[in-house]
Design an enzyme around this catalytic site. Structure first.
Site, PDB file in Angstrom:
ATOM      1  N   LYS A 123       0.837  -1.205   0.000  1.00 44.25           N
ATOM      2  CA  LYS A 123       0.000   0.000   0.000  1.00 44.25           C
ATOM      3  C   LYS A 123       0.873   1.257   0.000  1.00 44.25           C
ATOM      4  O   LYS A 123       0.620   2.200  -0.734  1.00 44.25           O
ATOM      5  CB  LYS A 123      -0.876   0.005   1.266  1.00 44.25           C
ATOM      6  N   LYS A 176       1.292   4.337  -2.826  1.00 45.18           N
ATOM      7  CA  LYS A 176       0.970   5.717  -2.437  1.00 45.18           C
ATOM      8  C   LYS A 176       2.137   6.677  -2.650  1.00 45.18           C
ATOM      9  O   LYS A 176       2.029   7.882  -2.402  1.00 45.18           O
ATOM     10  CB  LYS A 176       0.567   5.753  -0.958  1.00 45.18           C
ATOM     11  N   ARG A 208      17.286  -0.049  -0.814  1.00 45.11           N
ATOM     12  CA  ARG A 208      18.269  -0.358   0.229  1.00 45.11           C
ATOM     13  C   ARG A 208      18.236  -1.849   0.488  1.00 45.11           C
ATOM     14  O   ARG A 208      17.224  -2.390   0.974  1.00 45.11           O
ATOM     15  CB  ARG A 208      17.972   0.400   1.526  1.00 45.11           C
ATOM     16  N   GLU A 214      27.984   3.389   9.700  1.00 46.30           N
ATOM     17  CA  GLU A 214      27.180   3.174  10.909  1.00 46.30           C
ATOM     18  C   GLU A 214      27.951   2.534  12.054  1.00 46.30           C
ATOM     19  O   GLU A 214      27.352   1.969  12.965  1.00 46.30           O
ATOM     20  CB  GLU A 214      25.958   2.292  10.581  1.00 46.30           C
ATOM     21  N   ASP A 259      22.810   3.447  14.729  1.00 46.28           N
ATOM     22  CA  ASP A 259      23.699   2.288  14.822  1.00 46.28           C
ATOM     23  C   ASP A 259      25.110   2.712  15.211  1.00 46.28           C
ATOM     24  O   ASP A 259      25.767   2.030  15.999  1.00 46.28           O
ATOM     25  CB  ASP A 259      23.715   1.520  13.497  1.00 46.28           C
ATOM     26  N   ILE A 272      11.927  10.044   8.000  1.00 48.71           N
ATOM     27  CA  ILE A 272      11.184   8.818   8.318  1.00 48.71           C
ATOM     28  C   ILE A 272       9.678   9.049   8.311  1.00 48.71           C
ATOM     29  O   ILE A 272       8.905   8.131   8.556  1.00 48.71           O
ATOM     30  CB  ILE A 272      11.593   8.279   9.708  1.00 48.71           C
ATOM     31  N   HIS A 273       9.253  10.294   8.015  1.00 48.18           N
ATOM     32  CA  HIS A 273       7.822  10.595   8.051  1.00 48.18           C
ATOM     33  C   HIS A 273       7.533  11.680   7.011  1.00 48.18           C
ATOM     34  O   HIS A 273       8.323  12.622   6.875  1.00 48.18           O
ATOM     35  CB  HIS A 273       7.442  11.087   9.460  1.00 48.18           C
ATOM     36  N   ASP A 304      38.099  30.112  -8.893  1.00 48.82           N
ATOM     37  CA  ASP A 304      38.944  28.929  -8.959  1.00 48.82           C
ATOM     38  C   ASP A 304      38.072  27.684  -8.763  1.00 48.82           C
ATOM     39  O   ASP A 304      36.854  27.781  -8.648  1.00 48.82           O
ATOM     40  CB  ASP A 304      40.075  28.995  -7.935  1.00 48.82           C
TER      41      ASP A 304
END
Lengths: 305, 305, 305
Positions: free
Chosen positions: A32, A36, A84, A141, A171, A240-241, A290
């Site tokens: 789902k 989306k 990933r 990590e 991590d 993450i959101h 430069d």
């Protein structure tokens, strides 16, 4: 993925990789959520996850979903789509490699977590074979990964088209024993983050991508940490959101005045190259143009598509 | 030193060294202080000092005291008892080595200050011989030591049972030209302290032990600096006054909730190992148990005896 | 330049290089500014610039001015007079080297910007030849330069009399992608500045010279950043405006009490050497005089002429 291909050409024009300001990871086990993704038109980079966002029991389903999403004619997002895989040191790596080889098309960019050694990069390149050139973003990590980052990136950039390094703060902190409830400015991670950015800059296209802001309800804190990361030289940040996306995209976008500056500098450079050949020249009266300055200008334009 | 031996077994059970939260150094030239050590039952680690805490003219007396304290049946502290010898580069080292060889029993752990080079570690191992395996904690106290720390620890861990690295902030600052009147958060030492912690984590049992808080009357400042050190990944801190011990022990002790978490994770891991063999597994619904997490849990339990 | 020669002897007496607290750069294309230098009697070090302070079209004029200023009997400043050439990687380097070889006298110290590689140092030493021993200060202004700084300084100190390393913060930031509008404490540059100071300390005479404070009207901010730099171990700072000189000179000068301490320690050391030969000894009751301490004392005296 025609749109992404066009974007990559823009990157090539400026001699840089694609912008990856907000890097959104989506659990591939959730079909789902994959369908989306078309609503996430405001994020630079979407990562279909097979690793930490997917439960052990759902790895197989996640691979099937990625196969279906990338091979079938579903309505795709008009942004870079990456995958990933699990860590090379994990027991899922063989199945993940098989998935990559089974795909009828190259993915835009391969994200590889928990890269601790040069040998992991060699093993992966060997297993993937040389038929396709992979764009690669790897995760730093652990203490070992940070300490050996230069060697790891040297090897990675010789075997892949190295595009970036994500700082996997949680991590890393668990490995080093750093308390994960960071202070607002994450001073605990100053050494790790600033070293990572510095090492990345030894490699033409290795974008440093900053830590996750875990408390996704605290948008004010997210804004501060994003602006800090941008000021320190990171070019993007994991999100993450969905709510985090616009704040992160904005924090890593250059200001209007610096965009104007960059455009004019590139134009002046191209005019100079055509008329007078190679060599340094003056810009806006005083500034000597430069290589670092040119690189900076290209980077800024690269971040404003 | 039966008690210490038991403690070492606890450490071995968790695959880690003993906790060394408060590391208290006592001048060995002062016999009264040695006999009073039994009252320090709240400190993890006592170091009988032959180096900076002992005047040049009292080095011989200090060695005699250590010999007497460790060989004779005086009432001993129920904690780890270590000895800090003089630097390998000092003119006291031969007498100190002789003392170590003359002792009828191994000391719990050997503390070696001002280790600047790999060669000093080799020289010391060679002189001590191979009859006894020494637990070793070394001091990083100069620019050279910090820059070469990885090589030094690689060599040290091949010749000794490397247990930790103490950050000798005052000598380090004098060497580098840093002003020793640190700001409250010792921002002058951010690079040195965070690099030291990161390098230590490349070695299984190398505990990073933090700087001294010189102003022993300022217990509030001590608490803040101890908590900062613990948050940054240090596992302990040097103390110079009995009043400092409880604050430091507390700051480097894990919280109750994290202890519970660690216990449950280790139990789940052992159950998984027994029933299903090697490999990753899920814990508390979402968390994937991998090596860093396991190491973190063991470390936490290790800090709560 | 008799005065500068005398100063150099003072430096030699303490086994250290000359103090370079305020390092003032002057565009050599501006003859008026060169003749007015006599008024800058309060700055330790004047650098006649051929690089960024001089427009592309004025490089030739700038070289002619330096030749005239250093070779002819104009009224010279009673301070160290140095020359900053263009980068070895620039297309001006051959003309700059020719100027140096044409001068009838050695300059006090050669400043070399944008040193990114060991090979640039070798190339320059080769071109300058071995007739004159050059004092050298180099600029660290890129990620590559910072990462390879130890190798670069090792080579530089084998080919020249290495005197210092300037942190070129603006070019470094442009290269790394750090936002140049630094926060008051320049936290963005913590890693770079503290690493640079640490690496410099591996080399006996390599003075770490801190970043420019661009906003020359904000003297309060300048004072804070200068004191921060001094506390972190920098021995001097670049200045771009005469008003900045006294503040910077003061911030990098030792306090009266530390000067007294240093004088007494050196005296005690010399007395001890004469009477008892080599070896450590006690000072002011408790302090053991060892090499870092002696070096610190010499450094302090060195900063108070």
């Amino acid at each position: 993925m025609a749109a992404a291909a066009t974007l990559r050409q823009v990157g090539a024009y400026f001699g840089r990789s694609l912008p990856r300001r907000a890097v959104l990871t989506v659990p591939s086990s959730d079909w789902k959520k994959l369908t989306k993704l078309t609503t996430f038109t405001n994020t630079d980079c979407v990562v279909l996850d097979l690793e930490d966002g997917v439960a052990e029991t759902a790895k197989k389903l996640a691979r099937e979903n990625i196969f279906r999403y990338l091979n079938e004619s579903v309505s795709k997002i008009n942004r870079e789509i990456c995958v990933r895989i699990n860590a090379v040191s994990s027991n899922h790596i063989n199945d993940d490699v098989k998935l990559l080889k089974d795909l009828s098309t190259s993915i835009d960019c391969l994200f590889v977590p928990k890269v601790d050694t040069v040998d992991e990069m060699k093993w992966l390149a060997d297993r993937l074979g040389s038929n396709r050139q992979y764009n690669l973003v790897l995760y730093c990590e652990s203490a070992r990964s940070l300490v050996d980052l230069r060697s790891i990136l040297t090897t990675a950039s010789s075997l892949f088209s190295l595009q970036g390094v994500v700082f996997g703060s949680d991590d890393f902190s668990a490995d080093v024993g750093i308390n994960g409830r960071y202070s607002l400015d994450a001073v605990e991670l100053t050494y790790a983050r600033q070293k990572l950015v510095t090492i990345c800059r030894l490699f033409e296209n290795a974008q440093p991508i900053d830590m996750v802001y875990i408390n996704f309800k605290d948008l004010d804190g997210l804004k501060k940490q994003s602006e800090q990361g941008a000021a320190w030289g990171f070019t993007g940040k994991q999100v993450i959101h969905p709510q985090q996306v616009p704040i992160v995209q904005a924090a890593f976008s250059p200001s209007e005045s610096s965009t104007t500056w960059a455009k004019e500098l590139i134009e002046a450079y191209e005019k100079h190259e055509k008329e007078e050949g190679k060599g340094a020249f003056t810009f806006r009266g005083q500034t000597m143009v430069d290589k670092p300055l040119l690189r900076r200008a290209r980077h800024i334009l690269n971040m404003t598509r």
